[in-house]
Design a protein around this motif. Structure first.
Motif, PDB file in Angstrom:
ATOM      1  N   GLU A   1      -0.435   3.432   2.356  1.00 32.30           N
ATOM      2  CA  GLU A   1      -0.415   2.154   3.078  1.00 32.30           C
ATOM      3  C   GLU A   1      -0.577   0.985   2.109  1.00 32.30           C
ATOM      4  O   GLU A   1       0.117  -0.045   2.223  1.00 32.30           O
ATOM      5  CB  GLU A   1      -1.552   2.148   4.103  1.00 32.30           C
ATOM      6  CG  GLU A   1      -1.768   0.817   4.798  1.00 32.30           C
ATOM      7  CD  GLU A   1      -3.086   0.781   5.567  1.00 32.30           C
ATOM      8  OE1 GLU A   1      -3.585  -0.340   5.809  1.00 32.30           O
ATOM      9  OE2 GLU A   1      -3.614   1.858   5.907  1.00 32.30           O
ATOM     10  N   LEU A   2      -1.461   1.136   1.137  1.00 35.92           N
ATOM     11  CA  LEU A   2      -1.758   0.031   0.225  1.00 35.92           C
ATOM     12  C   LEU A   2      -0.622  -0.236  -0.750  1.00 35.92           C
ATOM     13  O   LEU A   2      -0.351  -1.398  -1.079  1.00 35.92           O
ATOM     14  CB  LEU A   2      -3.050   0.323  -0.532  1.00 35.92           C
ATOM     15  CG  LEU A   2      -4.315   0.407   0.345  1.00 35.92           C
ATOM     16  CD1 LEU A   2      -5.545   0.691  -0.512  1.00 35.92           C
ATOM     17  CD2 LEU A   2      -4.511  -0.873   1.162  1.00 35.92           C
ATOM     18  N   VAL A   3       0.073   0.812  -1.221  1.00 33.43           N
ATOM     19  CA  VAL A   3       1.175   0.541  -2.142  1.00 33.43           C
ATOM     20  C   VAL A   3       2.337  -0.115  -1.406  1.00 33.43           C
ATOM     21  O   VAL A   3       3.034  -0.966  -1.981  1.00 33.43           O
ATOM     22  CB  VAL A   3       1.641   1.813  -2.883  1.00 33.43           C
ATOM     23  CG1 VAL A   3       0.553   2.339  -3.787  1.00 33.43           C
ATOM     24  CG2 VAL A   3       2.137   2.897  -1.943  1.00 33.43           C
TER      25      VAL A   3
ATOM     26  N   GLY B   1       8.866   8.666   2.815  1.00 34.65           N
ATOM     27  CA  GLY B   1       7.945   8.584   3.937  1.00 34.65           C
ATOM     28  C   GLY B   1       7.903   7.235   4.614  1.00 34.65           C
ATOM     29  O   GLY B   1       7.064   6.995   5.480  1.00 34.65           O
ATOM     30  N   SER B   2       8.820   6.340   4.232  1.00 33.41           N
ATOM     31  CA  SER B   2       8.853   5.002   4.817  1.00 33.41           C
ATOM     32  C   SER B   2      10.302   4.629   5.125  1.00 33.41           C
ATOM     33  O   SER B   2      11.228   5.408   4.872  1.00 33.41           O
ATOM     34  CB  SER B   2       8.248   3.981   3.842  1.00 33.41           C
ATOM     35  OG  SER B   2       9.185   3.634   2.823  1.00 33.41           O
TER      36      SER B   2
ATOM     37  N   ALA C   1       9.609   4.109  -7.948  1.00 38.06           N
ATOM     38  CA  ALA C   1       8.936   5.029  -8.866  1.00 38.06           C
ATOM     39  C   ALA C   1       7.425   4.897  -8.725  1.00 38.06           C
ATOM     40  O   ALA C   1       6.698   5.905  -8.700  1.00 38.06           O
ATOM     41  CB  ALA C   1       9.373   4.755 -10.302  1.00 38.06           C
ATOM     42  N   PHE C   2       6.935   3.679  -8.622  1.00 41.74           N
ATOM     43  CA  PHE C   2       5.492   3.461  -8.471  1.00 41.74           C
ATOM     44  C   PHE C   2       4.977   4.070  -7.168  1.00 41.74           C
ATOM     45  O   PHE C   2       4.022   4.853  -7.156  1.00 41.74           O
ATOM     46  CB  PHE C   2       5.186   1.963  -8.507  1.00 41.74           C
ATOM     47  CG  PHE C   2       3.749   1.639  -8.182  1.00 41.74           C
ATOM     48  CD1 PHE C   2       2.724   2.017  -9.026  1.00 41.74           C
ATOM     49  CD2 PHE C   2       3.437   0.971  -7.010  1.00 41.74           C
ATOM     50  CE1 PHE C   2       1.394   1.729  -8.716  1.00 41.74           C
ATOM     51  CE2 PHE C   2       2.119   0.673  -6.688  1.00 41.74           C
ATOM     52  CZ  PHE C   2       1.093   1.067  -7.545  1.00 41.74           C
ATOM     53  N   CYS C   3       5.607   3.712  -6.064  1.00 40.52           N
ATOM     54  CA  CYS C   3       5.136   4.187  -4.762  1.00 40.52           C
ATOM     55  C   CYS C   3       5.186   5.708  -4.670  1.00 40.52           C
ATOM     56  O   CYS C   3       4.242   6.345  -4.188  1.00 40.52           O
ATOM     57  CB  CYS C   3       5.974   3.570  -3.642  1.00 40.52           C
ATOM     58  SG  CYS C   3       5.768   1.788  -3.437  1.00 40.52           S
ATOM     59  N   ASN C   4       6.271   6.310  -5.128  1.00 36.27           N
ATOM     60  CA  ASN C   4       6.408   7.758  -5.008  1.00 36.27           C
ATOM     61  C   ASN C   4       5.521   8.496  -6.002  1.00 36.27           C
ATOM     62  O   ASN C   4       5.055   9.602  -5.713  1.00 36.27           O
ATOM     63  CB  ASN C   4       7.873   8.156  -5.173  1.00 36.27           C
ATOM     64  CG  ASN C   4       8.737   7.640  -4.032  1.00 36.27           C
ATOM     65  OD1 ASN C   4       8.254   7.457  -2.912  1.00 36.27           O
ATOM     66  ND2 ASN C   4      10.004   7.381  -4.301  1.00 36.27           N
TER      67      ASN C   4
END
Length: 475
Positions: A62-64, A82-83, A93-96
């Motif tokens: 949620e936060l990323v 997932g989004s 790349a960051f979120c995953n």
């Protein structure tokens, strides 16, 4: 070393280890991958995708996504798993990367040298896979090219982690964060088609972004490390492609990565060893059966076996002794965990929850479970100590001795060097698929889409692109 020439961006290009790494990344072809490496790599890719799904419903997920919204990211081509988001490659790349590492359920490199802590070197997939997927999706690359880029990233990451002096990890650096940046830069740079001088500069830019401290284990900042290393590698490759200048010998230089971050390195662990053998072949990569620190897994595997074979129930237990080498409590630092993230680095909790529930999956690692009175009582019965026998076995093993003292006066004992999912006791593709489906179910993902992902990853090298695969992982 000899000075060769000046690169396009003006930095000296030096023949040495950094050049060897860059040449390996650019020259290796899909045909060079052994069949066993391909098969094991597919298991880790499927594992990583499932973990990105389950990680998407963690608080950190949620936060990323809030972070991406806060920086007003323009629409991009890369999927946040997932989004419903598609964002520029660096942010995907960051979120995953955060998602894959959120539950500490992702794969682990295994050490070779006896002075290195087995199972503690790096988590290879969390930095490498998100970079390969994000850049591959953005550039419309084939499944085969993306799979190769992933393998190259993992190989570079693992050999760097194996080579650096053990002090690097023992005194506080998190190798997934530090070495993982080179993995992501290698994967992204290969897909971008960088030339040799530019790839060397990408590695150098990656080295200057390499960071992450183990004091943050048991908090959201540990998965932040994985996400940031993956993003930083993508950024490094992109800046190098712009013509950004950087050193040509970042790994081996007197003020480079190995010296600054580790005090030195063992050249024999990396020079001439890239792809010889591939890490996915020897010594292998371990896939986790439980969402906790890998050092807990030999003991957890043996504990489950002892519980089953001896019909042990929680009410039968008077005391439990867990004995390991001295490097294991240096990582499993939470002896009285107060939340799920700390519990992942608590040998005491991992043993307690198995004795109480007989299992330790995603649904057992929750704040509520950690604070249950029966769990607190069982944790108090577990003694986690250094055992001279485990110490003598060497740090390249995760030797764990278990003694369960029962209320009827009996003591049930066992020992394990390896856990389920290690190369010594590997998971099959079907078993990893079961884990993937568990993660998908945890994320409340459509089971039909989840089963399609399992089938597509099995044939990844045959896909003309990964748009269909990523669509299955997007809302």
């Amino acid at each position: 070393m000899t000075i060769e020439n000046k690169g396009a961006a003006g930095a000296s290009e030096v023949a040495g280890l950094s050049q060897e790494v860059a040449q390996f990344v650019l020259a290796t072809q899909s045909a060079d991958l052994p069949d066993l490496a391909v098969a094991n790599g597919k298991k880790s890719i499927l594992d990583g995708l499932g973990l990105a799904l389950s990680g998407s419903v963690a608080k950190s997920g949620e936060l990323v996504r809030r972070h991406v919204a806060d920086i007003s990211t323009p629409t991009g081509a890369a999927t946040v798993i997932g989004s419903d988001l598609k964002v520029p490659a660096r942010f995907a790349a960051f979120c995953n990367g955060v998602g894959i590492h959120a539950d500490d359920y992702d794969d682990t490199q295994l050490a070779v040298a006896k002075d290195r802590v087995y199972g503690l070197l790096t988590h290879p997939t969390a930095p490498a896979l998100p970079a390969a997927l994000a850049m591959g999706e953005t550039l419309n690359a084939s499944g085969a090219d993306i799979m190769l880029a992933y393998h190259l990233g993992v190989e570079v990451e693992c050999k760097i982690a194996e080579a650096i002096n053990p002090r690097h990890y023992q005194e506080g650096f998190h190798a997934t964060a530090t070495c993982g940046t080179f993995a992501a830069a290698s994967a992204a740079g290969r897909l971008m088609g960088l030339d040799l001088p530019t790839m060397k500069r990408a590695l150098s830019i990656a080295g200057s972004q390499s960071a992450g401290l183990r004091e943050n284990f048991g908090t959201m900042t540990k998965p932040f490390h994985a996400g940031r290393s993956s993003e930083s590698g993508v950024v490094a490759a992109q800046f190098a492609s712009y013509g950004w200048s950087a050193a040509g010998d970042i790994l081996e230089a007197p003020r480079g990565f190995f010296k600054a971050a580790g005090g030195g390195y063992d050249a024999t662990a990396i020079d001439g060893k890239l792809g010889a053998p591939w890490t996915f072949v020897e010594p292998g990569v371990s896939i986790k059966p439980h969402p906790s620190g890998s050092l807990t897994h030999p003991g957890m595997t043996k504990m489950r076996q002892l519980i089953t074979e001896n019909n042990i129930t929680a009410k039968d237990v008077r005391r439990v002794r867990i004995g390991t080498n001295s490097n294991m409590p240096n990582a499993l630092i939470h002896h009285q965990p107060q939340n799920e993230l700390q519990a992942k680095f608590s040998m005491e909790f991992c043993m307690a929850i198995l004795l109480l529930e007989g299992r330790a999956g995603l649904t057992e690692f929750t704040d509520e479970a950690v604070l249950r009175p029966d769990v607190r009582d069982m944790i108090a019965k577990v003694d986690f100590v250094v055992d001279d026998r485990a110490e003598a076995a060497g740090y390249h093993l995760m030797t764990t001795y278990i003694d369960i003292e029962l209320t009827d006066g009996r003591t049930i004992s066992g020992m394990a060097d390896f856990g389920k999912g290690s190369p010594a006791n590997p998971m099959s593709y079907a078993e990893v698929a079961d884990k993937f489906l568990e993660c998908a179910q945890f994320a409340q993902w459509d089971s039909g889409k989840a089963n399609e992902v399992v089938a597509m990853v099995a044939e990844l090298e045959k896909l003309p692109d990964i748009h269909g695969l990523m669509a299955l992982l997007r809302l």
